[in-house]
Motif scaffolding. Structure first.
Motif, PDB file in Angstrom:
ATOM      1  N   GLU A 210       0.815  -1.210   0.000  1.00 43.20           N
ATOM      2  CA  GLU A 210       0.000   0.000   0.000  1.00 43.20           C
ATOM      3  C   GLU A 210       0.846   1.255   0.000  1.00 43.20           C
ATOM      4  O   GLU A 210       0.413   2.313  -0.449  1.00 43.20           O
ATOM      5  CB  GLU A 210      -0.956  -0.002   1.184  1.00 43.20           C
ATOM      6  N   LEU A 213       1.448   2.094  -3.546  1.00 47.87           N
ATOM      7  CA  LEU A 213       0.237   2.638  -4.166  1.00 47.87           C
ATOM      8  C   LEU A 213      -0.581   3.257  -3.043  1.00 47.87           C
ATOM      9  O   LEU A 213      -1.613   2.735  -2.638  1.00 47.87           O
ATOM     10  CB  LEU A 213      -0.543   1.523  -4.884  1.00 47.87           C
ATOM     11  N   ASP A 216      -5.967   6.053  -3.254  1.00 49.00           N
ATOM     12  CA  ASP A 216      -6.945   5.404  -4.142  1.00 49.00           C
ATOM     13  C   ASP A 216      -6.750   5.840  -5.589  1.00 49.00           C
ATOM     14  O   ASP A 216      -6.970   5.056  -6.520  1.00 49.00           O
ATOM     15  CB  ASP A 216      -8.375   5.740  -3.689  1.00 49.00           C
ATOM     16  N   TRP A 219      -3.969   3.805  -7.054  1.00 51.11           N
ATOM     17  CA  TRP A 219      -4.427   2.438  -7.266  1.00 51.11           C
ATOM     18  C   TRP A 219      -5.370   2.354  -8.472  1.00 51.11           C
ATOM     19  O   TRP A 219      -5.285   1.436  -9.278  1.00 51.11           O
ATOM     20  CB  TRP A 219      -5.099   1.932  -6.009  1.00 51.11           C
ATOM     21  N   LYS A 223      -4.877   0.233 -11.838  1.00 52.88           N
ATOM     22  CA  LYS A 223      -5.848  -0.743 -12.330  1.00 52.88           C
ATOM     23  C   LYS A 223      -6.212  -0.489 -13.792  1.00 52.88           C
ATOM     24  O   LYS A 223      -6.354  -1.430 -14.582  1.00 52.88           O
ATOM     25  CB  LYS A 223      -7.115  -0.731 -11.463  1.00 52.88           C
ATOM     26  N   LYS A 246     -10.110  -5.846  -0.559  1.00 55.95           N
ATOM     27  CA  LYS A 246      -9.404  -4.909  -1.433  1.00 55.95           C
ATOM     28  C   LYS A 246      -7.897  -5.131  -1.372  1.00 55.95           C
ATOM     29  O   LYS A 246      -7.210  -5.117  -2.401  1.00 55.95           O
ATOM     30  CB  LYS A 246      -9.758  -3.481  -1.010  1.00 55.95           C
ATOM     31  N   SER A 247      -7.365  -5.351  -0.183  1.00 52.33           N
ATOM     32  CA  SER A 247      -5.925  -5.569  -0.025  1.00 52.33           C
ATOM     33  C   SER A 247      -5.489  -6.873  -0.679  1.00 52.33           C
ATOM     34  O   SER A 247      -4.412  -6.954  -1.275  1.00 52.33           O
ATOM     35  CB  SER A 247      -5.562  -5.586   1.467  1.00 52.33           C
ATOM     36  N   ARG A 250      -5.292  -6.370  -4.352  1.00 50.13           N
ATOM     37  CA  ARG A 250      -4.064  -5.641  -4.688  1.00 50.13           C
ATOM     38  C   ARG A 250      -2.857  -6.573  -4.706  1.00 50.13           C
ATOM     39  O   ARG A 250      -2.044  -6.553  -5.630  1.00 50.13           O
ATOM     40  CB  ARG A 250      -3.824  -4.523  -3.682  1.00 50.13           C
ATOM     41  N   THR A 253      -2.958  -8.950  -7.682  1.00 47.40           N
ATOM     42  CA  THR A 253      -2.694  -8.223  -8.925  1.00 47.40           C
ATOM     43  C   THR A 253      -1.207  -7.951  -9.090  1.00 47.40           C
ATOM     44  O   THR A 253      -0.633  -8.116 -10.172  1.00 47.40           O
ATOM     45  CB  THR A 253      -3.461  -6.899  -8.947  1.00 47.40           C
ATOM     46  N   LEU A 254      -0.582  -7.543  -8.008  1.00 52.49           N
ATOM     47  CA  LEU A 254       0.859  -7.267  -8.061  1.00 52.49           C
ATOM     48  C   LEU A 254       1.655  -8.551  -8.244  1.00 52.49           C
ATOM     49  O   LEU A 254       2.702  -8.558  -8.890  1.00 52.49           O
ATOM     50  CB  LEU A 254       1.278  -6.528  -6.791  1.00 52.49           C
TER      51      LEU A 254
END
Length: 273
Positions: A210, A213, A216, A219, A223, A246-247, A250, A253-254
């Motif tokens: 976090e 990024l 918001d 982020w 996205k 949400k975390s 993330r 995705t990473l």
């Protein structure tokens, strides 16, 4: 052509063939310019069928009854002019919603042609303008041709410029993803110094991610860039695991763009818990 001492019937047949070619070229040009084949493909196929049947039928009749067809063709062409007009109006209506810019460019030269043609036809009856009335029809045709040529050039330039802009944006997004991937690989290198990851370390990993990024906005921008190159990944992830936080999204995705395959199963197992 009269100076060539050709027979009147030959000249008449030649003129009617030219009229057919003019109608065909105008309708097909209108269809291509306004891209009616993609906007309304059924109407485009209907238009082609009408052109083949009507123009082909009258052309066959014209030469099959070579000596007697001319006297009837004058009537046919007057009637058919309304058919060509209706076909063009249909193209304009179907393309009005999605091709407004192209429609505007098309109507400007066409309006000039109609204006000069109307002036010429009126002058035939009232003779209030100098010169031959048909001269004004010629002027209208020249303005129409010049206008179509100019606006076609403008339209092509705009489309090329838009394509170049989209390509530049895509390249920029790719660069951003590559940069993000390098940063994540560096974080992976630091994390790999640990022999194992405890469950309590997951919170620290989330905080670390976090921080890269932090907002918001960052982020959301990430996205958007990610979706352009991996359009199905997030959709498939949410479809298979709808309860992810949400975390967790993330992190996964990473992992997709930066972390090694060796740690993917471990991270996903921790996230699922």
């Amino acid at each position: 052509m009269f100076n060539l001492r050709l027979k009147h019937i030959i000249i008449d047949h030649f003129v009617f063939v030219c009229v057919k070619l003019w109608a065909l070229s105008l309708i097909m040009y209108t269809s291509k310019f306004l891209e009616i084949n993609t906007v309304a493909p059924k109407y485009y196929r209907f238009t082609k069928k009408v052109l083949v049947i009507v123009l082909g039928g009258t052309l066959i009749y014209q030469f099959f009854f070579y000596n007697s067809s001319i006297q009837h063709l004058h009537y046919f062409e007057n009637v058919l002019s309304f058919l060509w007009l209706f076909l063009i109006i249909g193209i304009l209506i179907f393309s009005g919603k999605t091709k407004r810019l192209e429609l505007k460019y098309y109507l400007i030269p066409l309006a000039c042609f109609i204006l000069f043609t109307a002036i010429g036809l009126i002058d035939v009856h009232f003779q209030f303008l100098p010169g031959n009335a048909f001269t004004y029809v010629k002027i209208g045709a020249i303005v129409e041709l010049s206008g179509f040529t100019y606006f076609m050039k403008v339209l092509i330039k705009k489309k090329l410029s838009k394509t170049e802009q989209l390509e530049n944006e895509l390249q920029e997004n790719r660069k951003k993803l590559i940069l993000t991937s390098k940063e994540l690989k560096e974080k992976e290198r630091l994390l790999s110094s640990k022999t194992s990851i405890e469950k309590t370390d997951l919170i620290s990993i989330f905080k670390l991610l976090e921080n890269s990024l932090s907002t918001d906005k960052e982020w959301n921008e990430f996205k958007l860039n990610f979706k352009e190159l991996n359009s199905e990944f997030l959709n498939q992830l949410l479809a298979d695991y709808p309860d992810l936080s949400k975390s967790e999204i993330r992190l996964l995705t990473l992992i997709k763009i930066g972390y090694s395959q060796k740690r993917n199963s471990q991270h996903f197992e921790y996230c699922s818990r």
